[in-house]
Scaffold this motif. Structure first.
Motif, PDB file in Angstrom:
ATOM      1  N   GLY A  23       1.017  -1.091  -0.012  1.00  0.00           N
ATOM      2  CA  GLY A  23      -0.082  -0.053  -0.006  1.00  0.00           C
ATOM      3  C   GLY A  23       0.977   1.127   0.043  1.00  0.00           C
ATOM      4  O   GLY A  23       2.042   1.384  -0.742  1.00  0.00           O
ATOM      5  N   GLY A  24       0.524   2.372   0.787  1.00  0.00           N
ATOM      6  CA  GLY A  24       1.156   3.394   0.828  1.00  0.00           C
ATOM      7  C   GLY A  24       1.284   4.001  -0.281  1.00  0.00           C
ATOM      8  O   GLY A  24       0.295   4.173  -1.014  1.00  0.00           O
TER       9      GLY A  24
ATOM     10  N   ALA B 100       0.859  -7.641  -0.245  1.00  0.00           N
ATOM     11  CA  ALA B 100       2.066  -8.164   0.396  1.00  0.00           C
ATOM     12  C   ALA B 100       1.834  -7.823   2.059  1.00  0.00           C
ATOM     13  O   ALA B 100       2.362  -8.342   3.000  1.00  0.00           O
ATOM     14  N   ASP B 101       1.024  -6.815   2.373  1.00  0.00           N
ATOM     15  CA  ASP B 101       0.452  -6.556   3.718  1.00  0.00           C
ATOM     16  C   ASP B 101      -0.675  -6.047   3.590  1.00  0.00           C
ATOM     17  O   ASP B 101      -1.148  -5.363   2.440  1.00  0.00           O
ATOM     18  N   GLU B 102      -1.478  -5.873   4.715  1.00  0.00           N
ATOM     19  CA  GLU B 102      -2.907  -5.450   4.599  1.00  0.00           C
ATOM     20  C   GLU B 102      -2.993  -5.198   6.173  1.00  0.00           C
ATOM     21  O   GLU B 102      -2.947  -5.870   6.811  1.00  0.00           O
ATOM     22  N   ARG B 103      -3.961  -3.948   6.230  1.00  0.00           N
ATOM     23  CA  ARG B 103      -4.396  -3.707   7.505  1.00  0.00           C
ATOM     24  C   ARG B 103      -5.597  -4.332   7.803  1.00  0.00           C
ATOM     25  O   ARG B 103      -6.623  -4.556   6.923  1.00  0.00           O
ATOM     26  N   ALA B 104      -6.015  -4.684   9.290  1.00  0.00           N
ATOM     27  CA  ALA B 104      -7.391  -5.405   9.428  1.00  0.00           C
ATOM     28  C   ALA B 104      -8.219  -4.388   9.814  1.00  0.00           C
ATOM     29  O   ALA B 104      -8.923  -4.115  10.837  1.00  0.00           O
TER      30      ALA B 104
ATOM     31  N   SER C  66      -7.360   0.819   4.412  1.00  0.00           N
ATOM     32  CA  SER C  66      -7.004  -0.493   3.788  1.00  0.00           C
ATOM     33  C   SER C  66      -6.313  -0.237   2.389  1.00  0.00           C
ATOM     34  O   SER C  66      -6.381   0.703   1.677  1.00  0.00           O
ATOM     35  N   ASN C  67      -5.252  -1.255   2.320  1.00  0.00           N
ATOM     36  CA  ASN C  67      -4.535  -0.974   1.104  1.00  0.00           C
ATOM     37  C   ASN C  67      -5.095  -1.601  -0.244  1.00  0.00           C
ATOM     38  O   ASN C  67      -5.038  -1.225  -1.156  1.00  0.00           O
TER      39      ASN C  67
ATOM     40  N   LEU D 178       6.033  -5.996  -5.516  1.00  0.00           N
ATOM     41  CA  LEU D 178       5.973  -4.644  -5.788  1.00  0.00           C
ATOM     42  C   LEU D 178       5.847  -4.059  -4.187  1.00  0.00           C
ATOM     43  O   LEU D 178       4.789  -4.123  -3.557  1.00  0.00           O
ATOM     44  N   LEU D 179       6.936  -3.272  -3.802  1.00  0.00           N
ATOM     45  CA  LEU D 179       7.008  -3.162  -2.347  1.00  0.00           C
ATOM     46  C   LEU D 179       7.469  -1.664  -2.213  1.00  0.00           C
ATOM     47  O   LEU D 179       8.001  -1.023  -2.954  1.00  0.00           O
TER      48      LEU D 179
END
Ligand SMILES: O=C1O[C@H](COP(=O)(O)O)[C@@H](O)[C@H](O)[C@H]1O
Length: 260
Positions: free
Chosen positions: A45-46, A77-81, A89-90, A151-152
């Motif tokens: 995300g970000g 690659a990551d996600e917020r709960a 949210s990503n 992709l980070l």
């Protein structure tokens, strides 16, 4: 520890970065299609989705330069709960910046988190790992999933995915997907791919732009200091590429690559 160094590509502007990033992604796409007739990627995300949209939504210039969206399988690659329409949210971010702007009928398959487990991040991570198991074959026969491309982003503290500096999750060697309940950056509850999964990708690309990243870029490339981004560099070596603008690497002496 990988033997060769990561690749550092620096550009005078973000549009120039986006153009080369497109070529890099399409090369990875072609390799994925050749390997298994799909393109399995993980995205952060970000600030990443916005740059990604600049790279991918521009019109192609021929068959070799077309994004084959219907072959894409997009994981996080990551996600917020949080719910999928939440501002943190990503998935919501990727949808707004990229997915909603894809024209035509051919769409990627996207794998968001299961928000029913929003209050139980261990269960949420386990569910997401099971999703990966189903997609990448059985966990017994495959030690780690191999993404065609990850992709980070790189946070100003050197974190990537939701792997934060000095956090015990950096030592995770078994789980493919881990929960985190004490993220130093809000929101605290998240899930993240583990470091071995990240460094196992066929290709790993970091995208970092803006002068706000230059101090941490110096630390990552000149000292390492066990920072999560530096650990990815060390684990993936030449499979890892950085796409940055000049502002993000001002004062960084690490040698730049001239072309892909
Ligand atoms: O919290 C997160 O931050 C990182 C870095 O974000 P950026 O805005 O500095 O690019 C991001 O890569 C990650 O996916 C996200 O959850």
């Amino acid at each position: 520890m990988a033997s060769k160094q990561p690749n550092l590509f620096a550009f005078p502007s973000v549009p120039q970065l986006a153009s080369t990033l497109r070529t890099y992604i399409l090369t990875a796409q072609a390799a994925g299609l050749q390997r298994h007739n799909s393109f399995k990627i993980a995205v952060s995300g970000g600030s990443l989705p916005k740059t990604l949209a600049q790279a991918l939504l521009q019109p192609g210039s021929g068959t070799e330069d077309e994004v084959q969206w219907d072959k894409w399988e997009i994981f996080f690659a990551d996600e917020r709960a949080v719910p999928l329409d939440h501002e943190d949210s990503n998935y919501a971010l990727l949808k707004k910046e990229l997915l909603d702007k894809i024209e035509g009928e051919k769409m990627p398959v996207v794998y968001p988190i299961d928000v029913r487990f929003q209050d139980d991040v261990q269960e949420m991570a386990d569910q997401y790992e099971q999703l990966l198991v189903r997609s990448f074959a059985s966990r017994d026969s495959v030690k780690l999933p191999i993404f065609d491309l990850l992709l980070l982003g790189c946070g100003p503290d050197g974190h990537t995915c939701s792997l934060f500096p000095s956090h015990p999750l950096l030592r995770e060697t078994d789980a493919w997907v881990s929960p985190i309940s004490d993220s130093p950056k809000p929101p605290p509850k998240r899930i993240t791919l583990s470091l071995p999964v990240v460094t196992h990708g066929v290709k790993i690309a970091f995208i970092a732009t803006g002068g706000g990243k230059k101090e941490i870029m110096k630390e990552i490339f000149e000292k390492g200091n066990g920072l999560p981004c530096a650990l990815v560099n060390e684990g993936a070596g030449e499979r890892c590429s950085w796409f940055v603008d000049e502002a993000a690497v001002q004062g960084v002496v690490f040698p730049r690559k001239g072309s892909l």
